[in-house]
Write a protein that holds these residues in place. Structure first.
Motif, short mmCIF file in Angstrom:
data_model
loop_
_atom_site.label_atom_id
_atom_site.label_comp_id
_atom_site.label_asym_id
_atom_site.label_seq_id
_atom_site.Cartn_x
_atom_site.Cartn_y
_atom_site.Cartn_z
N PRO A 239 -19.48 -6.68 -4.28
CA PRO A 239 -18.58 -7.61 -3.60
C PRO A 239 -17.65 -8.36 -4.56
N GLY A 240 -16.44 -8.70 -4.05
CA GLY A 240 -15.51 -9.52 -4.82
C GLY A 240 -14.25 -8.80 -5.25
N GLY A 241 -14.31 -7.49 -5.34
CA GLY A 241 -13.14 -6.73 -5.78
C GLY A 241 -12.53 -5.92 -4.66
N ALA A 242 -11.28 -5.55 -4.83
CA ALA A 242 -10.60 -4.70 -3.85
C ALA A 242 -9.63 -3.78 -4.57
N LYS A 243 -9.36 -2.65 -3.92
CA LYS A 243 -8.36 -1.73 -4.46
C LYS A 243 -7.43 -1.32 -3.32
N CYS A 244 -6.23 -0.93 -3.68
CA CYS A 244 -5.31 -0.35 -2.70
C CYS A 244 -4.74 0.94 -3.27
N THR A 245 -4.82 2.00 -2.51
CA THR A 245 -4.24 3.29 -2.89
C THR A 245 -2.95 3.48 -2.11
N TYR A 246 -1.86 3.74 -2.85
CA TYR A 246 -0.55 3.94 -2.24
C TYR A 246 -0.23 5.43 -2.25
N GLY A 247 -0.55 6.09 -1.13
CA GLY A 247 -0.24 7.50 -0.98
C GLY A 247 0.63 7.68 0.24
N THR A 248 0.34 8.71 1.05
CA THR A 248 1.07 8.91 2.31
C THR A 248 1.07 7.61 3.11
N GLY A 249 -0.11 6.99 3.20
CA GLY A 249 -0.25 5.63 3.70
C GLY A 249 -0.75 4.76 2.56
N ALA A 250 -0.99 3.47 2.84
CA ALA A 250 -1.59 2.59 1.85
C ALA A 250 -2.91 2.09 2.42
N PHE A 251 -3.95 2.08 1.58
CA PHE A 251 -5.30 1.81 2.07
C PHE A 251 -6.00 0.82 1.14
N LEU A 252 -6.32 -0.35 1.70
CA LEU A 252 -7.00 -1.39 0.94
C LEU A 252 -8.47 -1.41 1.32
N LEU A 253 -9.35 -1.34 0.31
CA LEU A 253 -10.79 -1.39 0.53
C LEU A 253 -11.39 -2.50 -0.32
N CYS A 282 -18.08 -1.33 2.88
CA CYS A 282 -16.80 -1.91 2.51
C CYS A 282 -16.00 -2.29 3.74
N LEU A 283 -15.03 -3.17 3.54
CA LEU A 283 -13.99 -3.44 4.53
C LEU A 283 -12.81 -2.57 4.20
N ASP A 284 -12.11 -2.09 5.22
CA ASP A 284 -11.05 -1.12 5.03
C ASP A 284 -9.86 -1.51 5.91
N GLY A 285 -8.69 -1.56 5.29
CA GLY A 285 -7.46 -1.81 6.04
C GLY A 285 -6.43 -0.75 5.73
N GLN A 286 -5.63 -0.38 6.73
CA GLN A 286 -4.71 0.75 6.59
C GLN A 286 -3.27 0.34 6.86
N VAL A 287 -2.37 0.93 6.08
CA VAL A 287 -0.93 0.95 6.38
C VAL A 287 -0.58 2.42 6.58
N TYR A 288 -0.16 2.78 7.77
CA TYR A 288 -0.01 4.21 8.09
C TYR A 288 1.10 4.89 7.29
N THR A 289 2.17 4.16 6.96
CA THR A 289 3.29 4.82 6.28
C THR A 289 3.66 4.08 5.00
N ALA A 290 3.47 4.72 3.86
CA ALA A 290 3.89 4.21 2.56
C ALA A 290 4.81 5.27 1.93
N ALA A 291 4.21 6.26 1.24
CA ALA A 291 5.04 7.33 0.70
C ALA A 291 5.76 8.10 1.79
N SER A 292 5.15 8.18 2.99
CA SER A 292 5.83 8.88 4.09
C SER A 292 7.07 8.11 4.53
N ALA A 293 7.08 6.77 4.37
CA ALA A 293 8.29 6.00 4.67
C ALA A 293 9.34 6.21 3.58
N VAL A 294 8.90 6.33 2.34
CA VAL A 294 9.84 6.66 1.26
C VAL A 294 10.47 8.03 1.51
#
Length: 479
Positions: A239-253, A282-294
């Motif tokens: 607990p305490g840390g988070a990461k976000c991956t910026y691919g087709t979408g963006a995903f924070l865990l 983990c907790l997980d949050g999604q952004v459906y369009t990141a690289a796909s919006a680019v």
């Protein structure tokens, strides 16, 4: 354990493979493109054969570049992409419905009275993004034959003959009892899937089978859904840390320890991984369009590609009053309104490509900031830093915008291929029982750290403008 491992990340737009040695780092890389087909009405499909062929092609290229044998294989997958297939022959019976596909909204609408029950049971809100609605839709509209599973189960069966899925991927279906990490009879009943033959839910590290698809026989010892593999690679194991991956979408865990958190923030609660029978959450949050919006801006001619973000964005000092809500495949967490379309407001005759690029970076970063706020709400404490990975982290403009809106440091991974590195570590754990998680992971250090360059008041004002644009979309569209 001596010897390198082959780590394969089967993603939405392509498959990346790495040959990873614990002492010498990455020895070989391979990539093979995948071409999902977006269609009117929010449908997104892909040919399953293309997924399998890309795994084999990328893996063979990485092995050829490395020029030495490997001792184990790890396979990461897209998570919520599903298909029906014949378990006797391995032949696909349908195309694969990609995680972005929205056609199962009708299934979700019918189950709305049971939404709260399903969310408490599985940790997931009722949304066609997840696998179970798509599985039910396939059974109703395409075929009753064979089995219907997430793509990882089919790929593993093609590679080894085993019929399994890992606990983290199973947790993306809305059919897994979150507390017990086993299939839920109640969820299966609600979805009309009680009679299905489901794969065995296995740990994320352990011997699954062997494959000769890449040439010599290799044991498959690591499995994971892509975002959880990246969480592991970023050394966020408590607990305490988070990461976000910026691919087709963006995903924070954000890791929550050995207990699932079921907060009211709109984030998903799910399995991070299960190792030696012990489950982390983990907790997980999604952004459906990141690289796909680019890519969307690229197709319009505003950019030549993602590498142009910083160059084009640098032609102007700010977004010029333009606000972009890049909900090109709907809004995910914390709003869960996949039916919404994006908006681009504040346009004028003086609006140029640079303004659009900056507005897009702000739109992606504002959504990730909303996810970080939601995670802090559920965890009861703010996130200290955010570790990031994925192709779009090469954009200093996007990463600086992220730090500004978060008002927190953003630490960029030195290696963008965190998913492959994470599943490579799981393969190593599975091949060498008794190895600690810390010893299996590659060294972690940031390639860059972006500190906020604007004050809290300016960040709050920019976020308020974005939230106002989202509110306008929510007001326009019926729920």
């Amino acid at each position: 354990m001596t010897g390198p491992v082959l780590a394969v990340d089967q993603g939405t737009s392509g498959t990346k493979a790495l040959v990873i040695c614990p002492e010498r780092g990455v020895l070989g890389t391979g990539f093979a493109a995948v071409r999902p087909r977006p269609m009117p009405g929010g449908l997104v499909e892909v040919d399953p054969a293309e997924l399998y062929d890309s795994v084999v092609e990328a893996g063979r290229r990485a092995l050829a570049e490395a020029g030495e044998p490997v001792v184990a294989l790890g396979l990461a997958n897209q998570g919520e992409t599903v298909l029906a297939w014949d378990p006797a022959t391995g032949r696909p019976l349908t195309d694969a419905l990609v995680w972005q596909d929205r056609r199962a909204a009708t299934v979700c609408a019918e189950l709305a009275p049971f939404g709260e029950e399903l969310q408490h049971l599985t940790g997931l809100p009722l949304d066609p993004y997840f696998a179970a609605p798509k599985m039910a839709w396939i059974r109703r509209h395409l075929t009753r034959e064979g089995v219907v599973t997430t793509s990882d189960t089919w790929l593993v069966h093609r590679l080894t003959g085993a019929y399994v899925t890992d606990a983290a991927t199973a947790g993306r279906t809305q059919l897994l009892d979150l507390d017990r990490t086993r299939w839920s009879p109640r969820a299966l009943d609600l979805y009309g899937l009680s009679g299905e033959r489901l794969p065995e839910v296995v740990d994320n590290a352990g011997h699954v089978g062997t494959t000769t698809a890449f040439g010599a026989e290799i044991p498959l010892t690591g499995l994971a859904v892509d975002q959880q593999a990246a969480l592991l690679a970023q050394h966020i194991t408590g607990p305490g840390g988070a990461k976000c991956t910026y691919g087709t979408g963006a995903f924070l865990l954000a890791h929550t320890g050995d207990t699932p958190r079921r907060g009211g923030s709109g984030l998903v609660s799910c399995v991070a991984w299960r190792l030696v029978g012990e489950t982390g959450y983990c907790l997980d949050g999604q952004v459906y369009t990141a690289a796909s919006a680019v890519r969307w801006l690229t197709d319009l001619g505003v950019l030549k590609g993602a590498a142009d973000l910083d160059t084009v964005g640098a032609t102007v000092p700010d977004s010029g009053g333009v606000t972009f809500v890049p909900a090109l495949a709907g809004l995910a967490a914390p709003w869960w309104r996949g039916d919404l379309r994006g908006s681009l407001t504040g346009l004028g005759l003086d609006t140029g490509p640079g303004h659009l690029v900056r507005a897009l970076c702000e739109g992606i970063a504002a959504q990730v900031a909303a996810l970080a706020d939601a995670a802090a709400q559920d965890l009861g404490a703010p996130l200290e830093t955010l570790r990031v990975d994925g192709g779009l982290t090469r954009s200093a403009l996007l990463m600086q915008t992220q730090a500004d809106l978060l008002q927190r440091p953003v630490e960029v991974s030195a290696l963008p291929d965190a998913t492959a590195l994470g599943v490579g570590a799981l393969a190593r754990l599975g091949a060498e029982p008794g190895l600690s998680v810390a010893d299996a992971l590659p060294d972690w250090k940031p390639a860059a750290v972006h500190e906020p360059r604007v004050g809290a008041d300016e960040a709050a004002g920019r976020l308020a403008a974005f939230r106002g644009a989202v509110a306008a979309l929510l007001d326009q569209a019926p729920a």
